[in-house]
Scaffold this active site. Structure first.
Site, PDB file in Angstrom:
ATOM      1  N   GLU A  97       9.120   0.370  11.456  1.00 38.88           N
ATOM      2  CA  GLU A  97      10.248   1.371  11.337  1.00 38.88           C
ATOM      3  C   GLU A  97       9.446   2.532  11.382  1.00 38.88           C
ATOM      4  OE1 GLU A  97      13.307   0.738  10.727  1.00 38.88           O
ATOM      5  OE2 GLU A  97      13.409  -1.022   9.709  1.00 38.88           O
ATOM      6  N   GLY A 103       6.488   4.161   8.789  1.00 46.60           N
ATOM      7  CA  GLY A 103       5.543   5.450   8.986  1.00 46.60           C
ATOM      8  C   GLY A 103       5.777   5.910  10.490  1.00 46.60           C
ATOM      9  N   SER A 104       4.688   6.512  10.903  1.00 51.46           N
ATOM     10  CA  SER A 104       4.805   7.294  12.164  1.00 51.46           C
ATOM     11  C   SER A 104       4.649   6.542  13.227  1.00 51.46           C
ATOM     12  CB  SER A 104       3.641   8.334  12.286  1.00 51.46           C
ATOM     13  OG  SER A 104       2.534   7.756  12.044  1.00 51.46           O
ATOM     14  N   THR A 105       5.012   6.739  14.516  1.00 51.50           N
ATOM     15  CA  THR A 105       4.861   5.919  15.690  1.00 51.50           C
ATOM     16  C   THR A 105       3.291   5.658  15.979  1.00 51.50           C
ATOM     17  OG1 THR A 105       7.061   6.561  16.358  1.00 51.50           O
ATOM     18  CG2 THR A 105       5.579   5.989  18.147  1.00 51.50           C
ATOM     19  N   CYS A 144      13.497   9.915   8.604  1.00 52.87           N
ATOM     20  CA  CYS A 144      13.085   9.374   9.921  1.00 52.87           C
ATOM     21  C   CYS A 144      14.083   9.412  10.970  1.00 52.87           C
ATOM     22  CB  CYS A 144      12.455   8.046   9.815  1.00 52.87           C
ATOM     23  SG  CYS A 144      13.552   6.851   8.771  1.00 52.87           S
ATOM     24  N   VAL A 156       0.893   5.544  14.097  1.00 51.63           N
ATOM     25  CA  VAL A 156       0.260   4.623  13.339  1.00 51.63           C
ATOM     26  C   VAL A 156       0.859   3.060  13.648  1.00 51.63           C
ATOM     27  CG1 VAL A 156      -0.065   3.794  10.909  1.00 51.63           C
ATOM     28  CG2 VAL A 156      -0.437   6.129  11.594  1.00 51.63           C
ATOM     29  N   GLY A 157       2.258   3.190  14.078  1.00 54.29           N
ATOM     30  CA  GLY A 157       2.678   1.749  14.374  1.00 54.29           C
ATOM     31  C   GLY A 157       1.915   1.294  15.483  1.00 54.29           C
ATOM     32  N   GLU A 200       8.989  15.081  16.766  1.00 53.84           N
ATOM     33  CA  GLU A 200       9.532  14.799  15.500  1.00 53.84           C
ATOM     34  C   GLU A 200       8.851  16.026  14.618  1.00 53.84           C
ATOM     35  OE1 GLU A 200       8.334  11.238  13.513  1.00 53.84           O
ATOM     36  OE2 GLU A 200      10.149  11.262  12.248  1.00 53.84           O
ATOM     37  N   LYS A 226       0.886  -1.022   0.004  1.00 57.82           N
ATOM     38  CA  LYS A 226       0.028  -0.144   0.099  1.00 57.82           C
ATOM     39  C   LYS A 226       0.969   1.143  -0.011  1.00 57.82           C
ATOM     40  CE  LYS A 226      -1.979   2.802   2.927  1.00 57.82           C
ATOM     41  NZ  LYS A 226      -1.834   4.004   2.170  1.00 57.82           N
TER      42      LYS A 226
HETATM   43  P1  NAD Z   1       2.124   7.745   8.583  1.00 58.83           P
HETATM   44  O1  NAD Z   1       2.222   6.874   9.678  1.00 58.83           O
HETATM   45  O2  NAD Z   1       1.086   8.810   8.501  1.00 58.83           O
HETATM   46  O3  NAD Z   1       1.767   6.951   7.160  1.00 58.83           O
HETATM   47  C1  NAD Z   1       2.596   5.797   6.788  1.00 58.83           C
HETATM   48  C2  NAD Z   1       1.829   4.667   6.156  1.00 58.83           C
HETATM   49  O4  NAD Z   1       0.766   4.220   6.778  1.00 58.83           O
HETATM   50  C3  NAD Z   1       0.919   5.319   4.950  1.00 58.83           C
HETATM   51  O5  NAD Z   1       0.747   4.315   3.833  1.00 58.83           O
HETATM   52  C4  NAD Z   1      -0.679   5.515   5.556  1.00 58.83           C
HETATM   53  O6  NAD Z   1      -1.267   5.488   4.544  1.00 58.83           O
HETATM   54  C5  NAD Z   1      -0.361   4.079   6.273  1.00 58.83           C
HETATM   55  N1  NAD Z   1      -1.240   4.138   7.341  1.00 58.83           N
HETATM   56  C6  NAD Z   1      -2.132   5.302   7.981  1.00 58.83           C
HETATM   57  N2  NAD Z   1      -2.966   4.889   9.027  1.00 58.83           N
HETATM   58  C7  NAD Z   1      -2.975   3.617   8.969  1.00 58.83           C
HETATM   59  C8  NAD Z   1      -3.687   2.419   9.722  1.00 58.83           C
HETATM   60  N3  NAD Z   1      -4.556   2.792  10.574  1.00 58.83           N
HETATM   61  N4  NAD Z   1      -3.549   1.248   9.526  1.00 58.83           N
HETATM   62  C9  NAD Z   1      -2.708   0.902   8.359  1.00 58.83           C
HETATM   63  N5  NAD Z   1      -1.813   1.751   7.733  1.00 58.83           N
HETATM   64  C10 NAD Z   1      -1.941   3.245   8.004  1.00 58.83           C
HETATM   65  O7  NAD Z   1       3.727   8.098   8.294  1.00 58.83           O
HETATM   66  P2  NAD Z   1       4.001   9.186   6.988  1.00 58.83           P
HETATM   67  O8  NAD Z   1       3.460  10.556   7.274  1.00 58.83           O
HETATM   68  O9  NAD Z   1       3.750   8.672   5.509  1.00 58.83           O
HETATM   69  O10 NAD Z   1       5.650   9.314   7.126  1.00 58.83           O
HETATM   70  C11 NAD Z   1       6.462   9.892   8.005  1.00 58.83           C
HETATM   71  C12 NAD Z   1       6.807   9.040   9.101  1.00 58.83           C
HETATM   72  O11 NAD Z   1       7.282   7.765   8.786  1.00 58.83           O
HETATM   73  C13 NAD Z   1       7.616   9.901  10.186  1.00 58.83           C
HETATM   74  O12 NAD Z   1       7.096   9.654  11.323  1.00 58.83           O
HETATM   75  C14 NAD Z   1       8.794   9.123  10.071  1.00 58.83           C
HETATM   76  O13 NAD Z   1       9.818   9.037  10.931  1.00 58.83           O
HETATM   77  C15 NAD Z   1       8.401   7.619   9.484  1.00 58.83           C
HETATM   78  N6  NAD Z   1       9.559   6.922   8.856  1.00 58.83           N
HETATM   79  C16 NAD Z   1      10.250   5.967   9.502  1.00 58.83           C
HETATM   80  C17 NAD Z   1      11.174   5.438   8.702  1.00 58.83           C
HETATM   81  C18 NAD Z   1      12.147   4.327   9.498  1.00 58.83           C
HETATM   82  O14 NAD Z   1      12.744   3.656   8.673  1.00 58.83           O
HETATM   83  N7  NAD Z   1      12.192   4.119  10.833  1.00 58.83           N
HETATM   84  C19 NAD Z   1      11.508   5.692   7.387  1.00 58.83           C
HETATM   85  C20 NAD Z   1      10.618   6.510   6.681  1.00 58.83           C
HETATM   86  C21 NAD Z   1       9.728   7.231   7.513  1.00 58.83           C
END
Ligand code: NAD
Length: 503
Positions: free
Chosen positions: A262, A240-242, A296, A244-245, A403, A187
């Site tokens: 991640e 992605g973000s913490t 990140c 959402v993680g 962040e 996705k």
């Molecule tokens: P985000 O968490 O908003 O979105 C990331 C992905 O998750 C997107 O595809 C989004 O559609 C999906 N998502 C959102 N809600 C969801 C849910 N409830 N269930 C499943 N999927 C869902 O993050 P972003 O704004 O796209 O990216 C920025 C963040 O990513 C920052 O916090 C950054 O630090 C982090 N990041 C981490 C790494 C790493 O390797 N640690 C690398 C790149 C980015």
């Protein structure tokens, strides 16, 4: 199937797929939801892509991946390896157009940023191609009557959820799933759906069997969540973000699927008085101002030993002003493009405001549009933020804890090693960290003491494909890249062979 003609920065046009990619075919989504993709440098709409229906299309993609799994798992390693090399070659062939698509959708400067992302994808594919025919297990011979060995077997269907900041590069890190014999449903991020849909046709052209790689567009709350909760999905690999993680960790409990997370970071960068100051300044700038600060692992909070603090801030401001040129992504001289979205621009500007209210000095940048942008009608509505230094920051400030994810570096000072370490570890996050010192003993001690998944000694964000990437604490768990990355996507099966022991 729907395509639209899109004009790239150099005036050339290409056909952008707007639907989903399932079973090696572009297909129309069920349902009528769309996502709008904007050009971050102008604020103009590029196109609308179709969102997957969270029930029908997610089921179809998972079924395609499930059906493909036995065949892909059984495909001889050398055939899988050759497909990876073929795909890497197709990316090299199409690097020009892929860099331009990635730039159009994200705002990354083509020459100094987007092109490097595509080169990274090529290198990651070649790196894991090299592992495919070498991965093995362990063997044990506890007595002459017994042999045991381990098999590293793929998990099944992996749901791969990727962020906006490196759409194709973060996707490629998850191709480790495919290298280890799994099939996948990807996705894309809501803001950046375009390049992965173009990439999909190269996967088919390379000869990957149908169903190994499927792509869905859609929002996280709808399509992302449906993938995570799907009982036909055996593993989630998320970047992605913490926030959402945390949701993903809860929702994946539905079938106890393993996950790798991640997530976000607020990586500390500690500059000691005995460092090579010029190098510390240059790496510190690189560690946060590349990719418009949307990194990140960006070393976004810098603390400098008191005796060199003023000098460091002055040299940093001078270096960033001269080097990190802001402008149009199509300009080869530009290093800093716009933020990915209006929302991201507003978020970063809000943090600059908070920093000023908290009492920071602003030796460079600040609120308002960067000068060359404000005066250029083509860019005036772009999502630009000035590369900004917020100085005299205390470790307790919000801007030192949260962040920001933009071209903003926060700088404060420390007295001695103990204070530096306390500040570095006073964070919910634990992704990266950096130290600058010529004293190798101090550097190694810091590497052992700091709570982070990665430590850079006398550099920052010097990432290497061979070396595992990932964090601790609320930056997530699991590692991508390197040999360690393979472990995310296999189960270890133990086989006990009785060679004659009788009961
Ligand atoms: P985000 O968490 O908003 O979105 C990331 C992905 O998750 C997107 O595809 C989004 O559609 C999906 N998502 C959102 N809600 C969801 C849910 N409830 N269930 C499943 N999927 C869902 O993050 P972003 O704004 O796209 O990216 C920025 C963040 O990513 C920052 O916090 C950054 O630090 C982090 N990041 C981490 C790494 C790493 O390797 N640690 C690398 C790149 C980015």
């Amino acid at each position: 199937m729907s395509f639209t003609s899109i004009k790239l920065a150099d005036g050339t046009e290409y056909q952008q797929p707007l639907g989903l990619f399932i079973n090696n075919e572009y297909v129309e989504a069920h349902g009528s939801e769309t996502l709008t993709s904007y050009n971050p440098s102008s604020g103009e709409e590029i196109c609308k892509v179709q969102c997957a229906d969270p029930k029908i299309d997610v089921d179809l993609a998972v079924k395609a991946a499930r059906d493909a799994f036995p065949g892909w798992k059984a495909t001889p390693a050398i055939e899988k390896r050759d497909l990876f090399y073929k795909l890497a070659g197709l990316l090299e062939r199409d690097i020009d157009i892929l860099s331009k698509i990635e730039s159009l959708d994200t705002g990354k400067p083509i020459a100094n940023n987007a092109k490097y992302d595509i080169l990274e994808v090529v290198e990651v594919l070649k790196y894991y191609a090299g592992w495919i025919d070498k991965a093995g297990g362990q063997s044990f011979a506890p007595s002459s009557e017994k042999l045991a060995y381990t098999l590293h077997q793929p998990l099944g269907v992996v749901g791969c959820i990727i962020p906006f900041n490196y759409p194709l590069a973060m996707m490629s890190w998850k191709w480790t799933a495919i290298a280890t014999g799994n099939t996948t449903v990807f996705k894309s991020a809501d803001q950046t759906p375009l390049s992965i849909l173009y990439f999909a046709k190269l996967v088919k052209e390379a000869g990957f069997p149908a169903g190994v790689f499927n792509v869905l567009s859609g929002t996280g709350a709808s399509v992302g969540s449906a993938i995570v909760k799907h009982t036909g999905v055996d593993k989630i690999a998320f970047t992605g973000s913490t926030a959402v993680g945390q949701i993903i960790q809860q929702q994946s409990a539905v079938n106890l699927k393993p996950i790798t997370l991640e997530c976000g970071g607020k990586s500390a960068n500690m500059i000691f008085e005995d460092c090579d100051l010029e190098q510390a300044v240059k790496w510190s700038a690189w560690g946060i101002f590349n990719n418009m600060g949307q990194i990140c692992s960006g070393t976004s909070r810098v603390f400098v030993q008191e005796s060199i603090y003023e000098e460091f801030v002055a040299q940093l401001a001078d270096h960033v002003k001269k080097t990190y040129i802001v402008g149009a992504p199509s300009d080869d001289a530009v290093i800093v493009g716009p933020q990915v979205s209006k929302k991201q621009q507003e978020r970063v500007l809000e943090y600059i405001k908070i920093g000023i209210e908290e009492g920071c000095k602003v030796p460079l940048g600040g609120l308002g549009a960067p000068e060359p942008i404000a005066n250029d009608p083509a860019l005036a509505n772009g999502y630009y933020v000035k590369p900004t230094i917020l100085a005299d920051v205390k470790a307790s400030y919000r801007i030192a804890k949260e962040e920001i994810f933009g071209p903003v570096i926060v700088v404060g000072s420390f007295k001695d090693y103990k204070e530096a370490l306390d500040i570095a570890n006073d964070s919910d996050y634990g992704l990266g960290s950096a130290i600058f010192s010529k004293d190798i003993v101090t550097c190694h001690k810091f590497a052992q003491d700091v709570e982070a998944g990665m430590v850079w000694i006398n550099s920052s964000n010097d990432v290497d494909i061979n070396v595992p990437f990932g964090g601790v604490k609320m930056s997530g768990h699991g590692r991508e890249l390197g040999e360690y990355g393979l472990a995310n996507f296999t189960n270890v099966k133990s086989v006990h062979v009785n060679l004659g022991r009788k009961l």
